[in-house]
Motif scaffolding. Structure first.
Motif, PDB file in Angstrom:
ATOM      1  N   ARG A  37     -13.947   9.027 -29.550  1.00 33.21           N
ATOM      2  CA  ARG A  37     -13.064   9.341 -28.421  1.00 33.21           C
ATOM      3  C   ARG A  37     -13.079  10.842 -28.135  1.00 33.21           C
ATOM      4  N   LEU A  38     -12.631  11.162 -26.927  1.00 33.77           N
ATOM      5  CA  LEU A  38     -12.419  12.553 -26.532  1.00 33.77           C
ATOM      6  C   LEU A  38     -11.370  13.191 -27.449  1.00 33.77           C
ATOM      7  N   GLY A  39     -11.603  14.406 -27.913  1.00 29.93           N
ATOM      8  CA  GLY A  39     -10.623  15.087 -28.759  1.00 29.93           C
ATOM      9  C   GLY A  39     -10.802  16.597 -28.736  1.00 29.93           C
ATOM     10  N   GLY A  40     -10.277  17.262 -29.751  1.00 34.24           N
ATOM     11  CA  GLY A  40     -10.257  18.738 -29.780  1.00 34.24           C
ATOM     12  C   GLY A  40      -8.895  19.172 -29.276  1.00 34.24           C
ATOM     13  N   LYS A  41      -8.324  20.177 -29.938  1.00 37.81           N
ATOM     14  CA  LYS A  41      -6.953  20.559 -29.592  1.00 37.81           C
ATOM     15  C   LYS A  41      -6.837  21.069 -28.154  1.00 37.81           C
ATOM     16  N   GLY A  42      -7.855  21.822 -27.708  1.00 45.88           N
ATOM     17  CA  GLY A  42      -7.806  22.326 -26.333  1.00 45.88           C
ATOM     18  C   GLY A  42      -7.832  21.176 -25.339  1.00 45.88           C
ATOM     19  N   ALA A  43      -8.745  20.228 -25.578  1.00 42.81           N
ATOM     20  CA  ALA A  43      -8.874  19.078 -24.676  1.00 42.81           C
ATOM     21  C   ALA A  43      -7.603  18.216 -24.724  1.00 42.81           C
ATOM     22  N   ASN A  44      -7.119  17.937 -25.930  1.00 43.53           N
ATOM     23  CA  ASN A  44      -5.923  17.088 -26.056  1.00 43.53           C
ATOM     24  C   ASN A  44      -4.721  17.709 -25.351  1.00 43.53           C
ATOM     25  N   GLN A  45      -4.539  19.008 -25.571  1.00 49.16           N
ATOM     26  CA  GLN A  45      -3.361  19.665 -24.962  1.00 49.16           C
ATOM     27  C   GLN A  45      -3.512  19.716 -23.445  1.00 49.16           C
ATOM     28  N   SER A  46      -4.758  19.873 -22.962  1.00 45.76           N
ATOM     29  CA  SER A  46      -4.993  19.846 -21.504  1.00 45.76           C
ATOM     30  C   SER A  46      -4.643  18.477 -20.937  1.00 45.76           C
ATOM     31  N   VAL A  47      -5.082  17.436 -21.637  1.00 49.23           N
ATOM     32  CA  VAL A  47      -4.779  16.073 -21.179  1.00 49.23           C
ATOM     33  C   VAL A  47      -3.263  15.869 -21.146  1.00 49.23           C
ATOM     34  N   ALA A  48      -2.581  16.381 -22.163  1.00 44.57           N
ATOM     35  CA  ALA A  48      -1.119  16.203 -22.210  1.00 44.57           C
ATOM     36  C   ALA A  48      -0.447  16.918 -21.035  1.00 44.57           C
ATOM     37  N   VAL A  49      -0.918  18.131 -20.713  1.00 49.41           N
ATOM     38  CA  VAL A  49      -0.335  18.842 -19.558  1.00 49.41           C
ATOM     39  C   VAL A  49      -0.582  18.014 -18.289  1.00 49.41           C
ATOM     40  N   ALA A  50      -1.813  17.508 -18.136  1.00 48.03           N
ATOM     41  CA  ALA A  50      -2.159  16.733 -16.924  1.00 48.03           C
ATOM     42  C   ALA A  50      -1.338  15.445 -16.853  1.00 48.03           C
ATOM     43  N   ARG A  51      -1.235  14.720 -17.976  1.00 45.67           N
ATOM     44  CA  ARG A  51      -0.465  13.453 -17.954  1.00 45.67           C
ATOM     45  C   ARG A  51       1.012  13.723 -17.687  1.00 45.67           C
ATOM     46  N   ALA A  52       1.461  14.925 -18.074  1.00 47.01           N
ATOM     47  CA  ALA A  52       2.865  15.281 -17.837  1.00 47.01           C
ATOM     48  C   ALA A  52       3.067  15.795 -16.409  1.00 47.01           C
ATOM     49  N   GLY A  53       1.990  15.841 -15.631  1.00 52.10           N
ATOM     50  CA  GLY A  53       2.122  16.203 -14.215  1.00 52.10           C
ATOM     51  C   GLY A  53       1.831  17.655 -13.892  1.00 52.10           C
ATOM     52  N   GLY A  54       1.319  18.436 -14.863  1.00 50.12           N
ATOM     53  CA  GLY A  54       1.046  19.858 -14.621  1.00 50.12           C
ATOM     54  C   GLY A  54      -0.374  20.096 -14.113  1.00 50.12           C
ATOM     55  N   ILE A  55      -0.553  21.207 -13.391  1.00 47.08           N
ATOM     56  CA  ILE A  55      -1.894  21.605 -12.953  1.00 47.08           C
ATOM     57  C   ILE A  55      -2.521  22.387 -14.096  1.00 47.08           C
ATOM     58  N   VAL A  56      -3.691  21.934 -14.558  1.00 42.23           N
ATOM     59  CA  VAL A  56      -4.276  22.541 -15.752  1.00 42.23           C
ATOM     60  C   VAL A  56      -5.781  22.655 -15.606  1.00 42.23           C
ATOM     61  N   GLU A  57      -6.302  23.796 -16.077  1.00 41.13           N
ATOM     62  CA  GLU A  57      -7.749  24.011 -16.099  1.00 41.13           C
ATOM     63  C   GLU A  57      -8.155  24.336 -17.520  1.00 41.13           C
ATOM     64  N   LEU A  58      -9.199  23.678 -17.990  1.00 39.15           N
ATOM     65  CA  LEU A  58      -9.671  23.902 -19.365  1.00 39.15           C
ATOM     66  C   LEU A  58     -10.882  24.828 -19.338  1.00 39.15           C
ATOM     67  N   VAL A  59     -10.868  25.844 -20.193  1.00 35.78           N
ATOM     68  CA  VAL A  59     -12.006  26.755 -20.329  1.00 35.78           C
ATOM     69  C   VAL A  59     -12.603  26.502 -21.712  1.00 35.78           C
ATOM     70  N   GLY A  60     -13.847  26.017 -21.756  1.00 35.56           N
ATOM     71  CA  GLY A  60     -14.465  25.701 -23.040  1.00 35.56           C
ATOM     72  C   GLY A  60     -15.902  25.265 -22.839  1.00 35.56           C
ATOM     73  N   ALA A  61     -16.468  24.632 -23.855  1.00 38.79           N
ATOM     74  CA  ALA A  61     -17.872  24.229 -23.766  1.00 38.79           C
ATOM     75  C   ALA A  61     -18.122  22.938 -24.531  1.00 38.79           C
ATOM     76  N   VAL A  62     -19.090  22.175 -24.026  1.00 37.20           N
ATOM     77  CA  VAL A  62     -19.609  21.004 -24.750  1.00 37.20           C
ATOM     78  C   VAL A  62     -21.123  21.146 -24.817  1.00 37.20           C
ATOM     79  N   GLY A  63     -21.779  20.336 -25.658  1.00 42.90           N
ATOM     80  CA  GLY A  63     -23.235  20.293 -25.680  1.00 42.90           C
ATOM     81  C   GLY A  63     -23.706  19.252 -24.681  1.00 42.90           C
ATOM     82  N   GLN A  64     -25.029  19.083 -24.605  1.00 41.47           N
ATOM     83  CA  GLN A  64     -25.599  18.062 -23.704  1.00 41.47           C
ATOM     84  C   GLN A  64     -25.060  16.675 -24.047  1.00 41.47           C
ATOM     85  N   ASP A  65     -24.728  16.487 -25.325  1.00 41.99           N
ATOM     86  CA  ASP A  65     -24.235  15.180 -25.771  1.00 41.99           C
ATOM     87  C   ASP A  65     -22.762  14.957 -25.391  1.00 41.99           C
ATOM     88  N   GLY A  66     -22.174  15.959 -24.709  1.00 44.35           N
ATOM     89  CA  GLY A  66     -20.732  15.835 -24.424  1.00 44.35           C
ATOM     90  C   GLY A  66     -20.425  15.766 -22.940  1.00 44.35           C
TER      91      GLY A  66
END
Ligand code: ADP
Length: 338
Positions: A37-66
């Motif tokens: 599943r999707l995870g990582g603290k940055g990603a999880n907290q971003s999802v929580a802000v979005a599900r709670a109705g906030g405008i959120v932008e995530l700054v980070g990186a994934v590999g080709q496999d992500g």
């Protein structure tokens, strides 16, 4: 103008292995079930802000496999324009940190989960430690959210950017910084510190705060209270929140004269604890979204209402499996609060 939040943080693929007991040193065990599943603290907290109705932008990186992870974040409502794919960074000639081959892989968490909901986690940094293309923080940003699964230098850089622009910074130092990093960290730039009880103790010790010996019979709440007090004294401009798992939380607000930390119990679960993975991230994201909704001069009651809502959301998160997957929608949290 609506509030906007930037999360500079980690993105992982979480691999959940269902086990009877957590593996012990030297032991080999079998798992009957593996879920990715999707995870990582940055990603999880971003999802929580979005599900709670906030405008959120995530700054980070994934590999080709992500790439699927980035797509999933996008579908959840998280802004992913600043989520780089490390191969793309490389092709553009941007510098990657050392061991580039590792960084072509998305960060990973190998998670053992028992039937009782206990977990044990190994983290692989992967693309979370890649150098990112330059990013301009949008001028309407009101909150920056940081954890400690990316290079510390980047966390410090974003804190400084927030501080110089009057943006509130929410810092969840998990995993905890090394003792030598803790001493020089710019705590005065942190508006909200979120730690769990173990992190609070580590932090107090590393900062040489005089922690008394806890009585073995003392409750979790009574053991954590002096730690929260010590942290808030040593960081006088920072609001300190210490989460206590099934025991709820303690909070000490910087700008209100509390004689002791405020205690909030955990929410009542519907059923039993299923999986506590990501409860802290759900809490943090909901808390940030709540802060984003507040007027310019919040009262301590406003803060308490924000925390109560975040506690309710985190309780719902432990009722089902997964980290990001189990973060509830705002409407469902409202329904449970009423
Ligand atoms: P972390 O995951 O960062 O260690 P905690 O375990 O302290 O964070 O959990 C964060 C919040 O999630 C708690 O303050 C509480 O509100 C909620 N929570 C966690 N575990 C439970 C539980 N078993 N029952 C109810 N609520 C829980």
């Amino acid at each position: 103008m609506p509030a906007r939040c930037i999360v500079r943080g980690s993105i992982n693929v979480d691999e959940f292995f269902q086990v009877k007991d957590i593996v012990r040193p030297g032991e080999t065990i079998s798992s009957d079930n593996l879920v990715k599943r999707l995870g990582g603290k940055g990603a999880n907290q971003s999802v929580a802000v979005a599900r709670a109705g906030g405008i959120v932008e995530l700054v980070g990186a994934v590999g080709q496999d992500g790439v699927w992870v980035r797509d999933e974040l996008n579908e959840t409502g998280v802004g992913v324009g600043a989520v780089s794919i490390t191969e793309v960074c490389k092709r553009k000639g941007l510098r990657l940190a050392s061991s580039a081959s590792l960084q072509e892989n998305t960060g990973r968490a190998i998670i053992q989960v028992t039937d009782l909901g206990e977990n044990s986690i190994i983290l692989f940094k992967g693309a979370n430690y890649a150098s990112l293309p330059p990013y301009t923080v949008p001028p309407d940003t009101t909150h920056i959210v940081l954890q400690n699964e990316i290079p510390l230098q980047s966390t410090i850089e974003y804190l400084a950017r927030g501080s110089s622009s009057g943006i509130s910074a929410i810092f969840n130092p998990s995993p905890m910084l090394a003792p030598e990093q803790l001493k020089t960290f710019p705590w005065n730039q942190v508006t909200w510190l979120i730690v769990n009880s173990g992190e609070a103790l580590d932090l107090c010790k590393a900062l040489n705060l005089k922690v008394g010996a806890a009585s073995p019979s003392a409750s979790t709440v009574d053991t954590a209270k002096p730690l929260v007090t010590l942290l808030s004294i040593s960081m006088p401009t920072t609001n300190v929140v210490c989460t206590l798992g099934a025991d709820g939380l303690l909070a000490q607000f910087a700008q209100f004269n509390q004689s002791e930390p405020l205690y909030l119990p955990a929410s009542t679960l519907q059923g039993t604890t299923c999986d506590t993975t990501g409860a802290g991230d759900c809490f943090t994201g909901y808390m940030v979204a709540g802060l984003m909704r507040l007027e310019k001069q919040p009262t301590s009651d406003d803060y308490v209402a924000v925390l109560k809502r975040a506690v309710q959301a985190a309780g719902m998160c432990v009722e089902s499996r997964g980290a990001a997957a189990s973060i509830p929608l705002d409407a469902d949290v409202t329904a449970r609060l009423n």
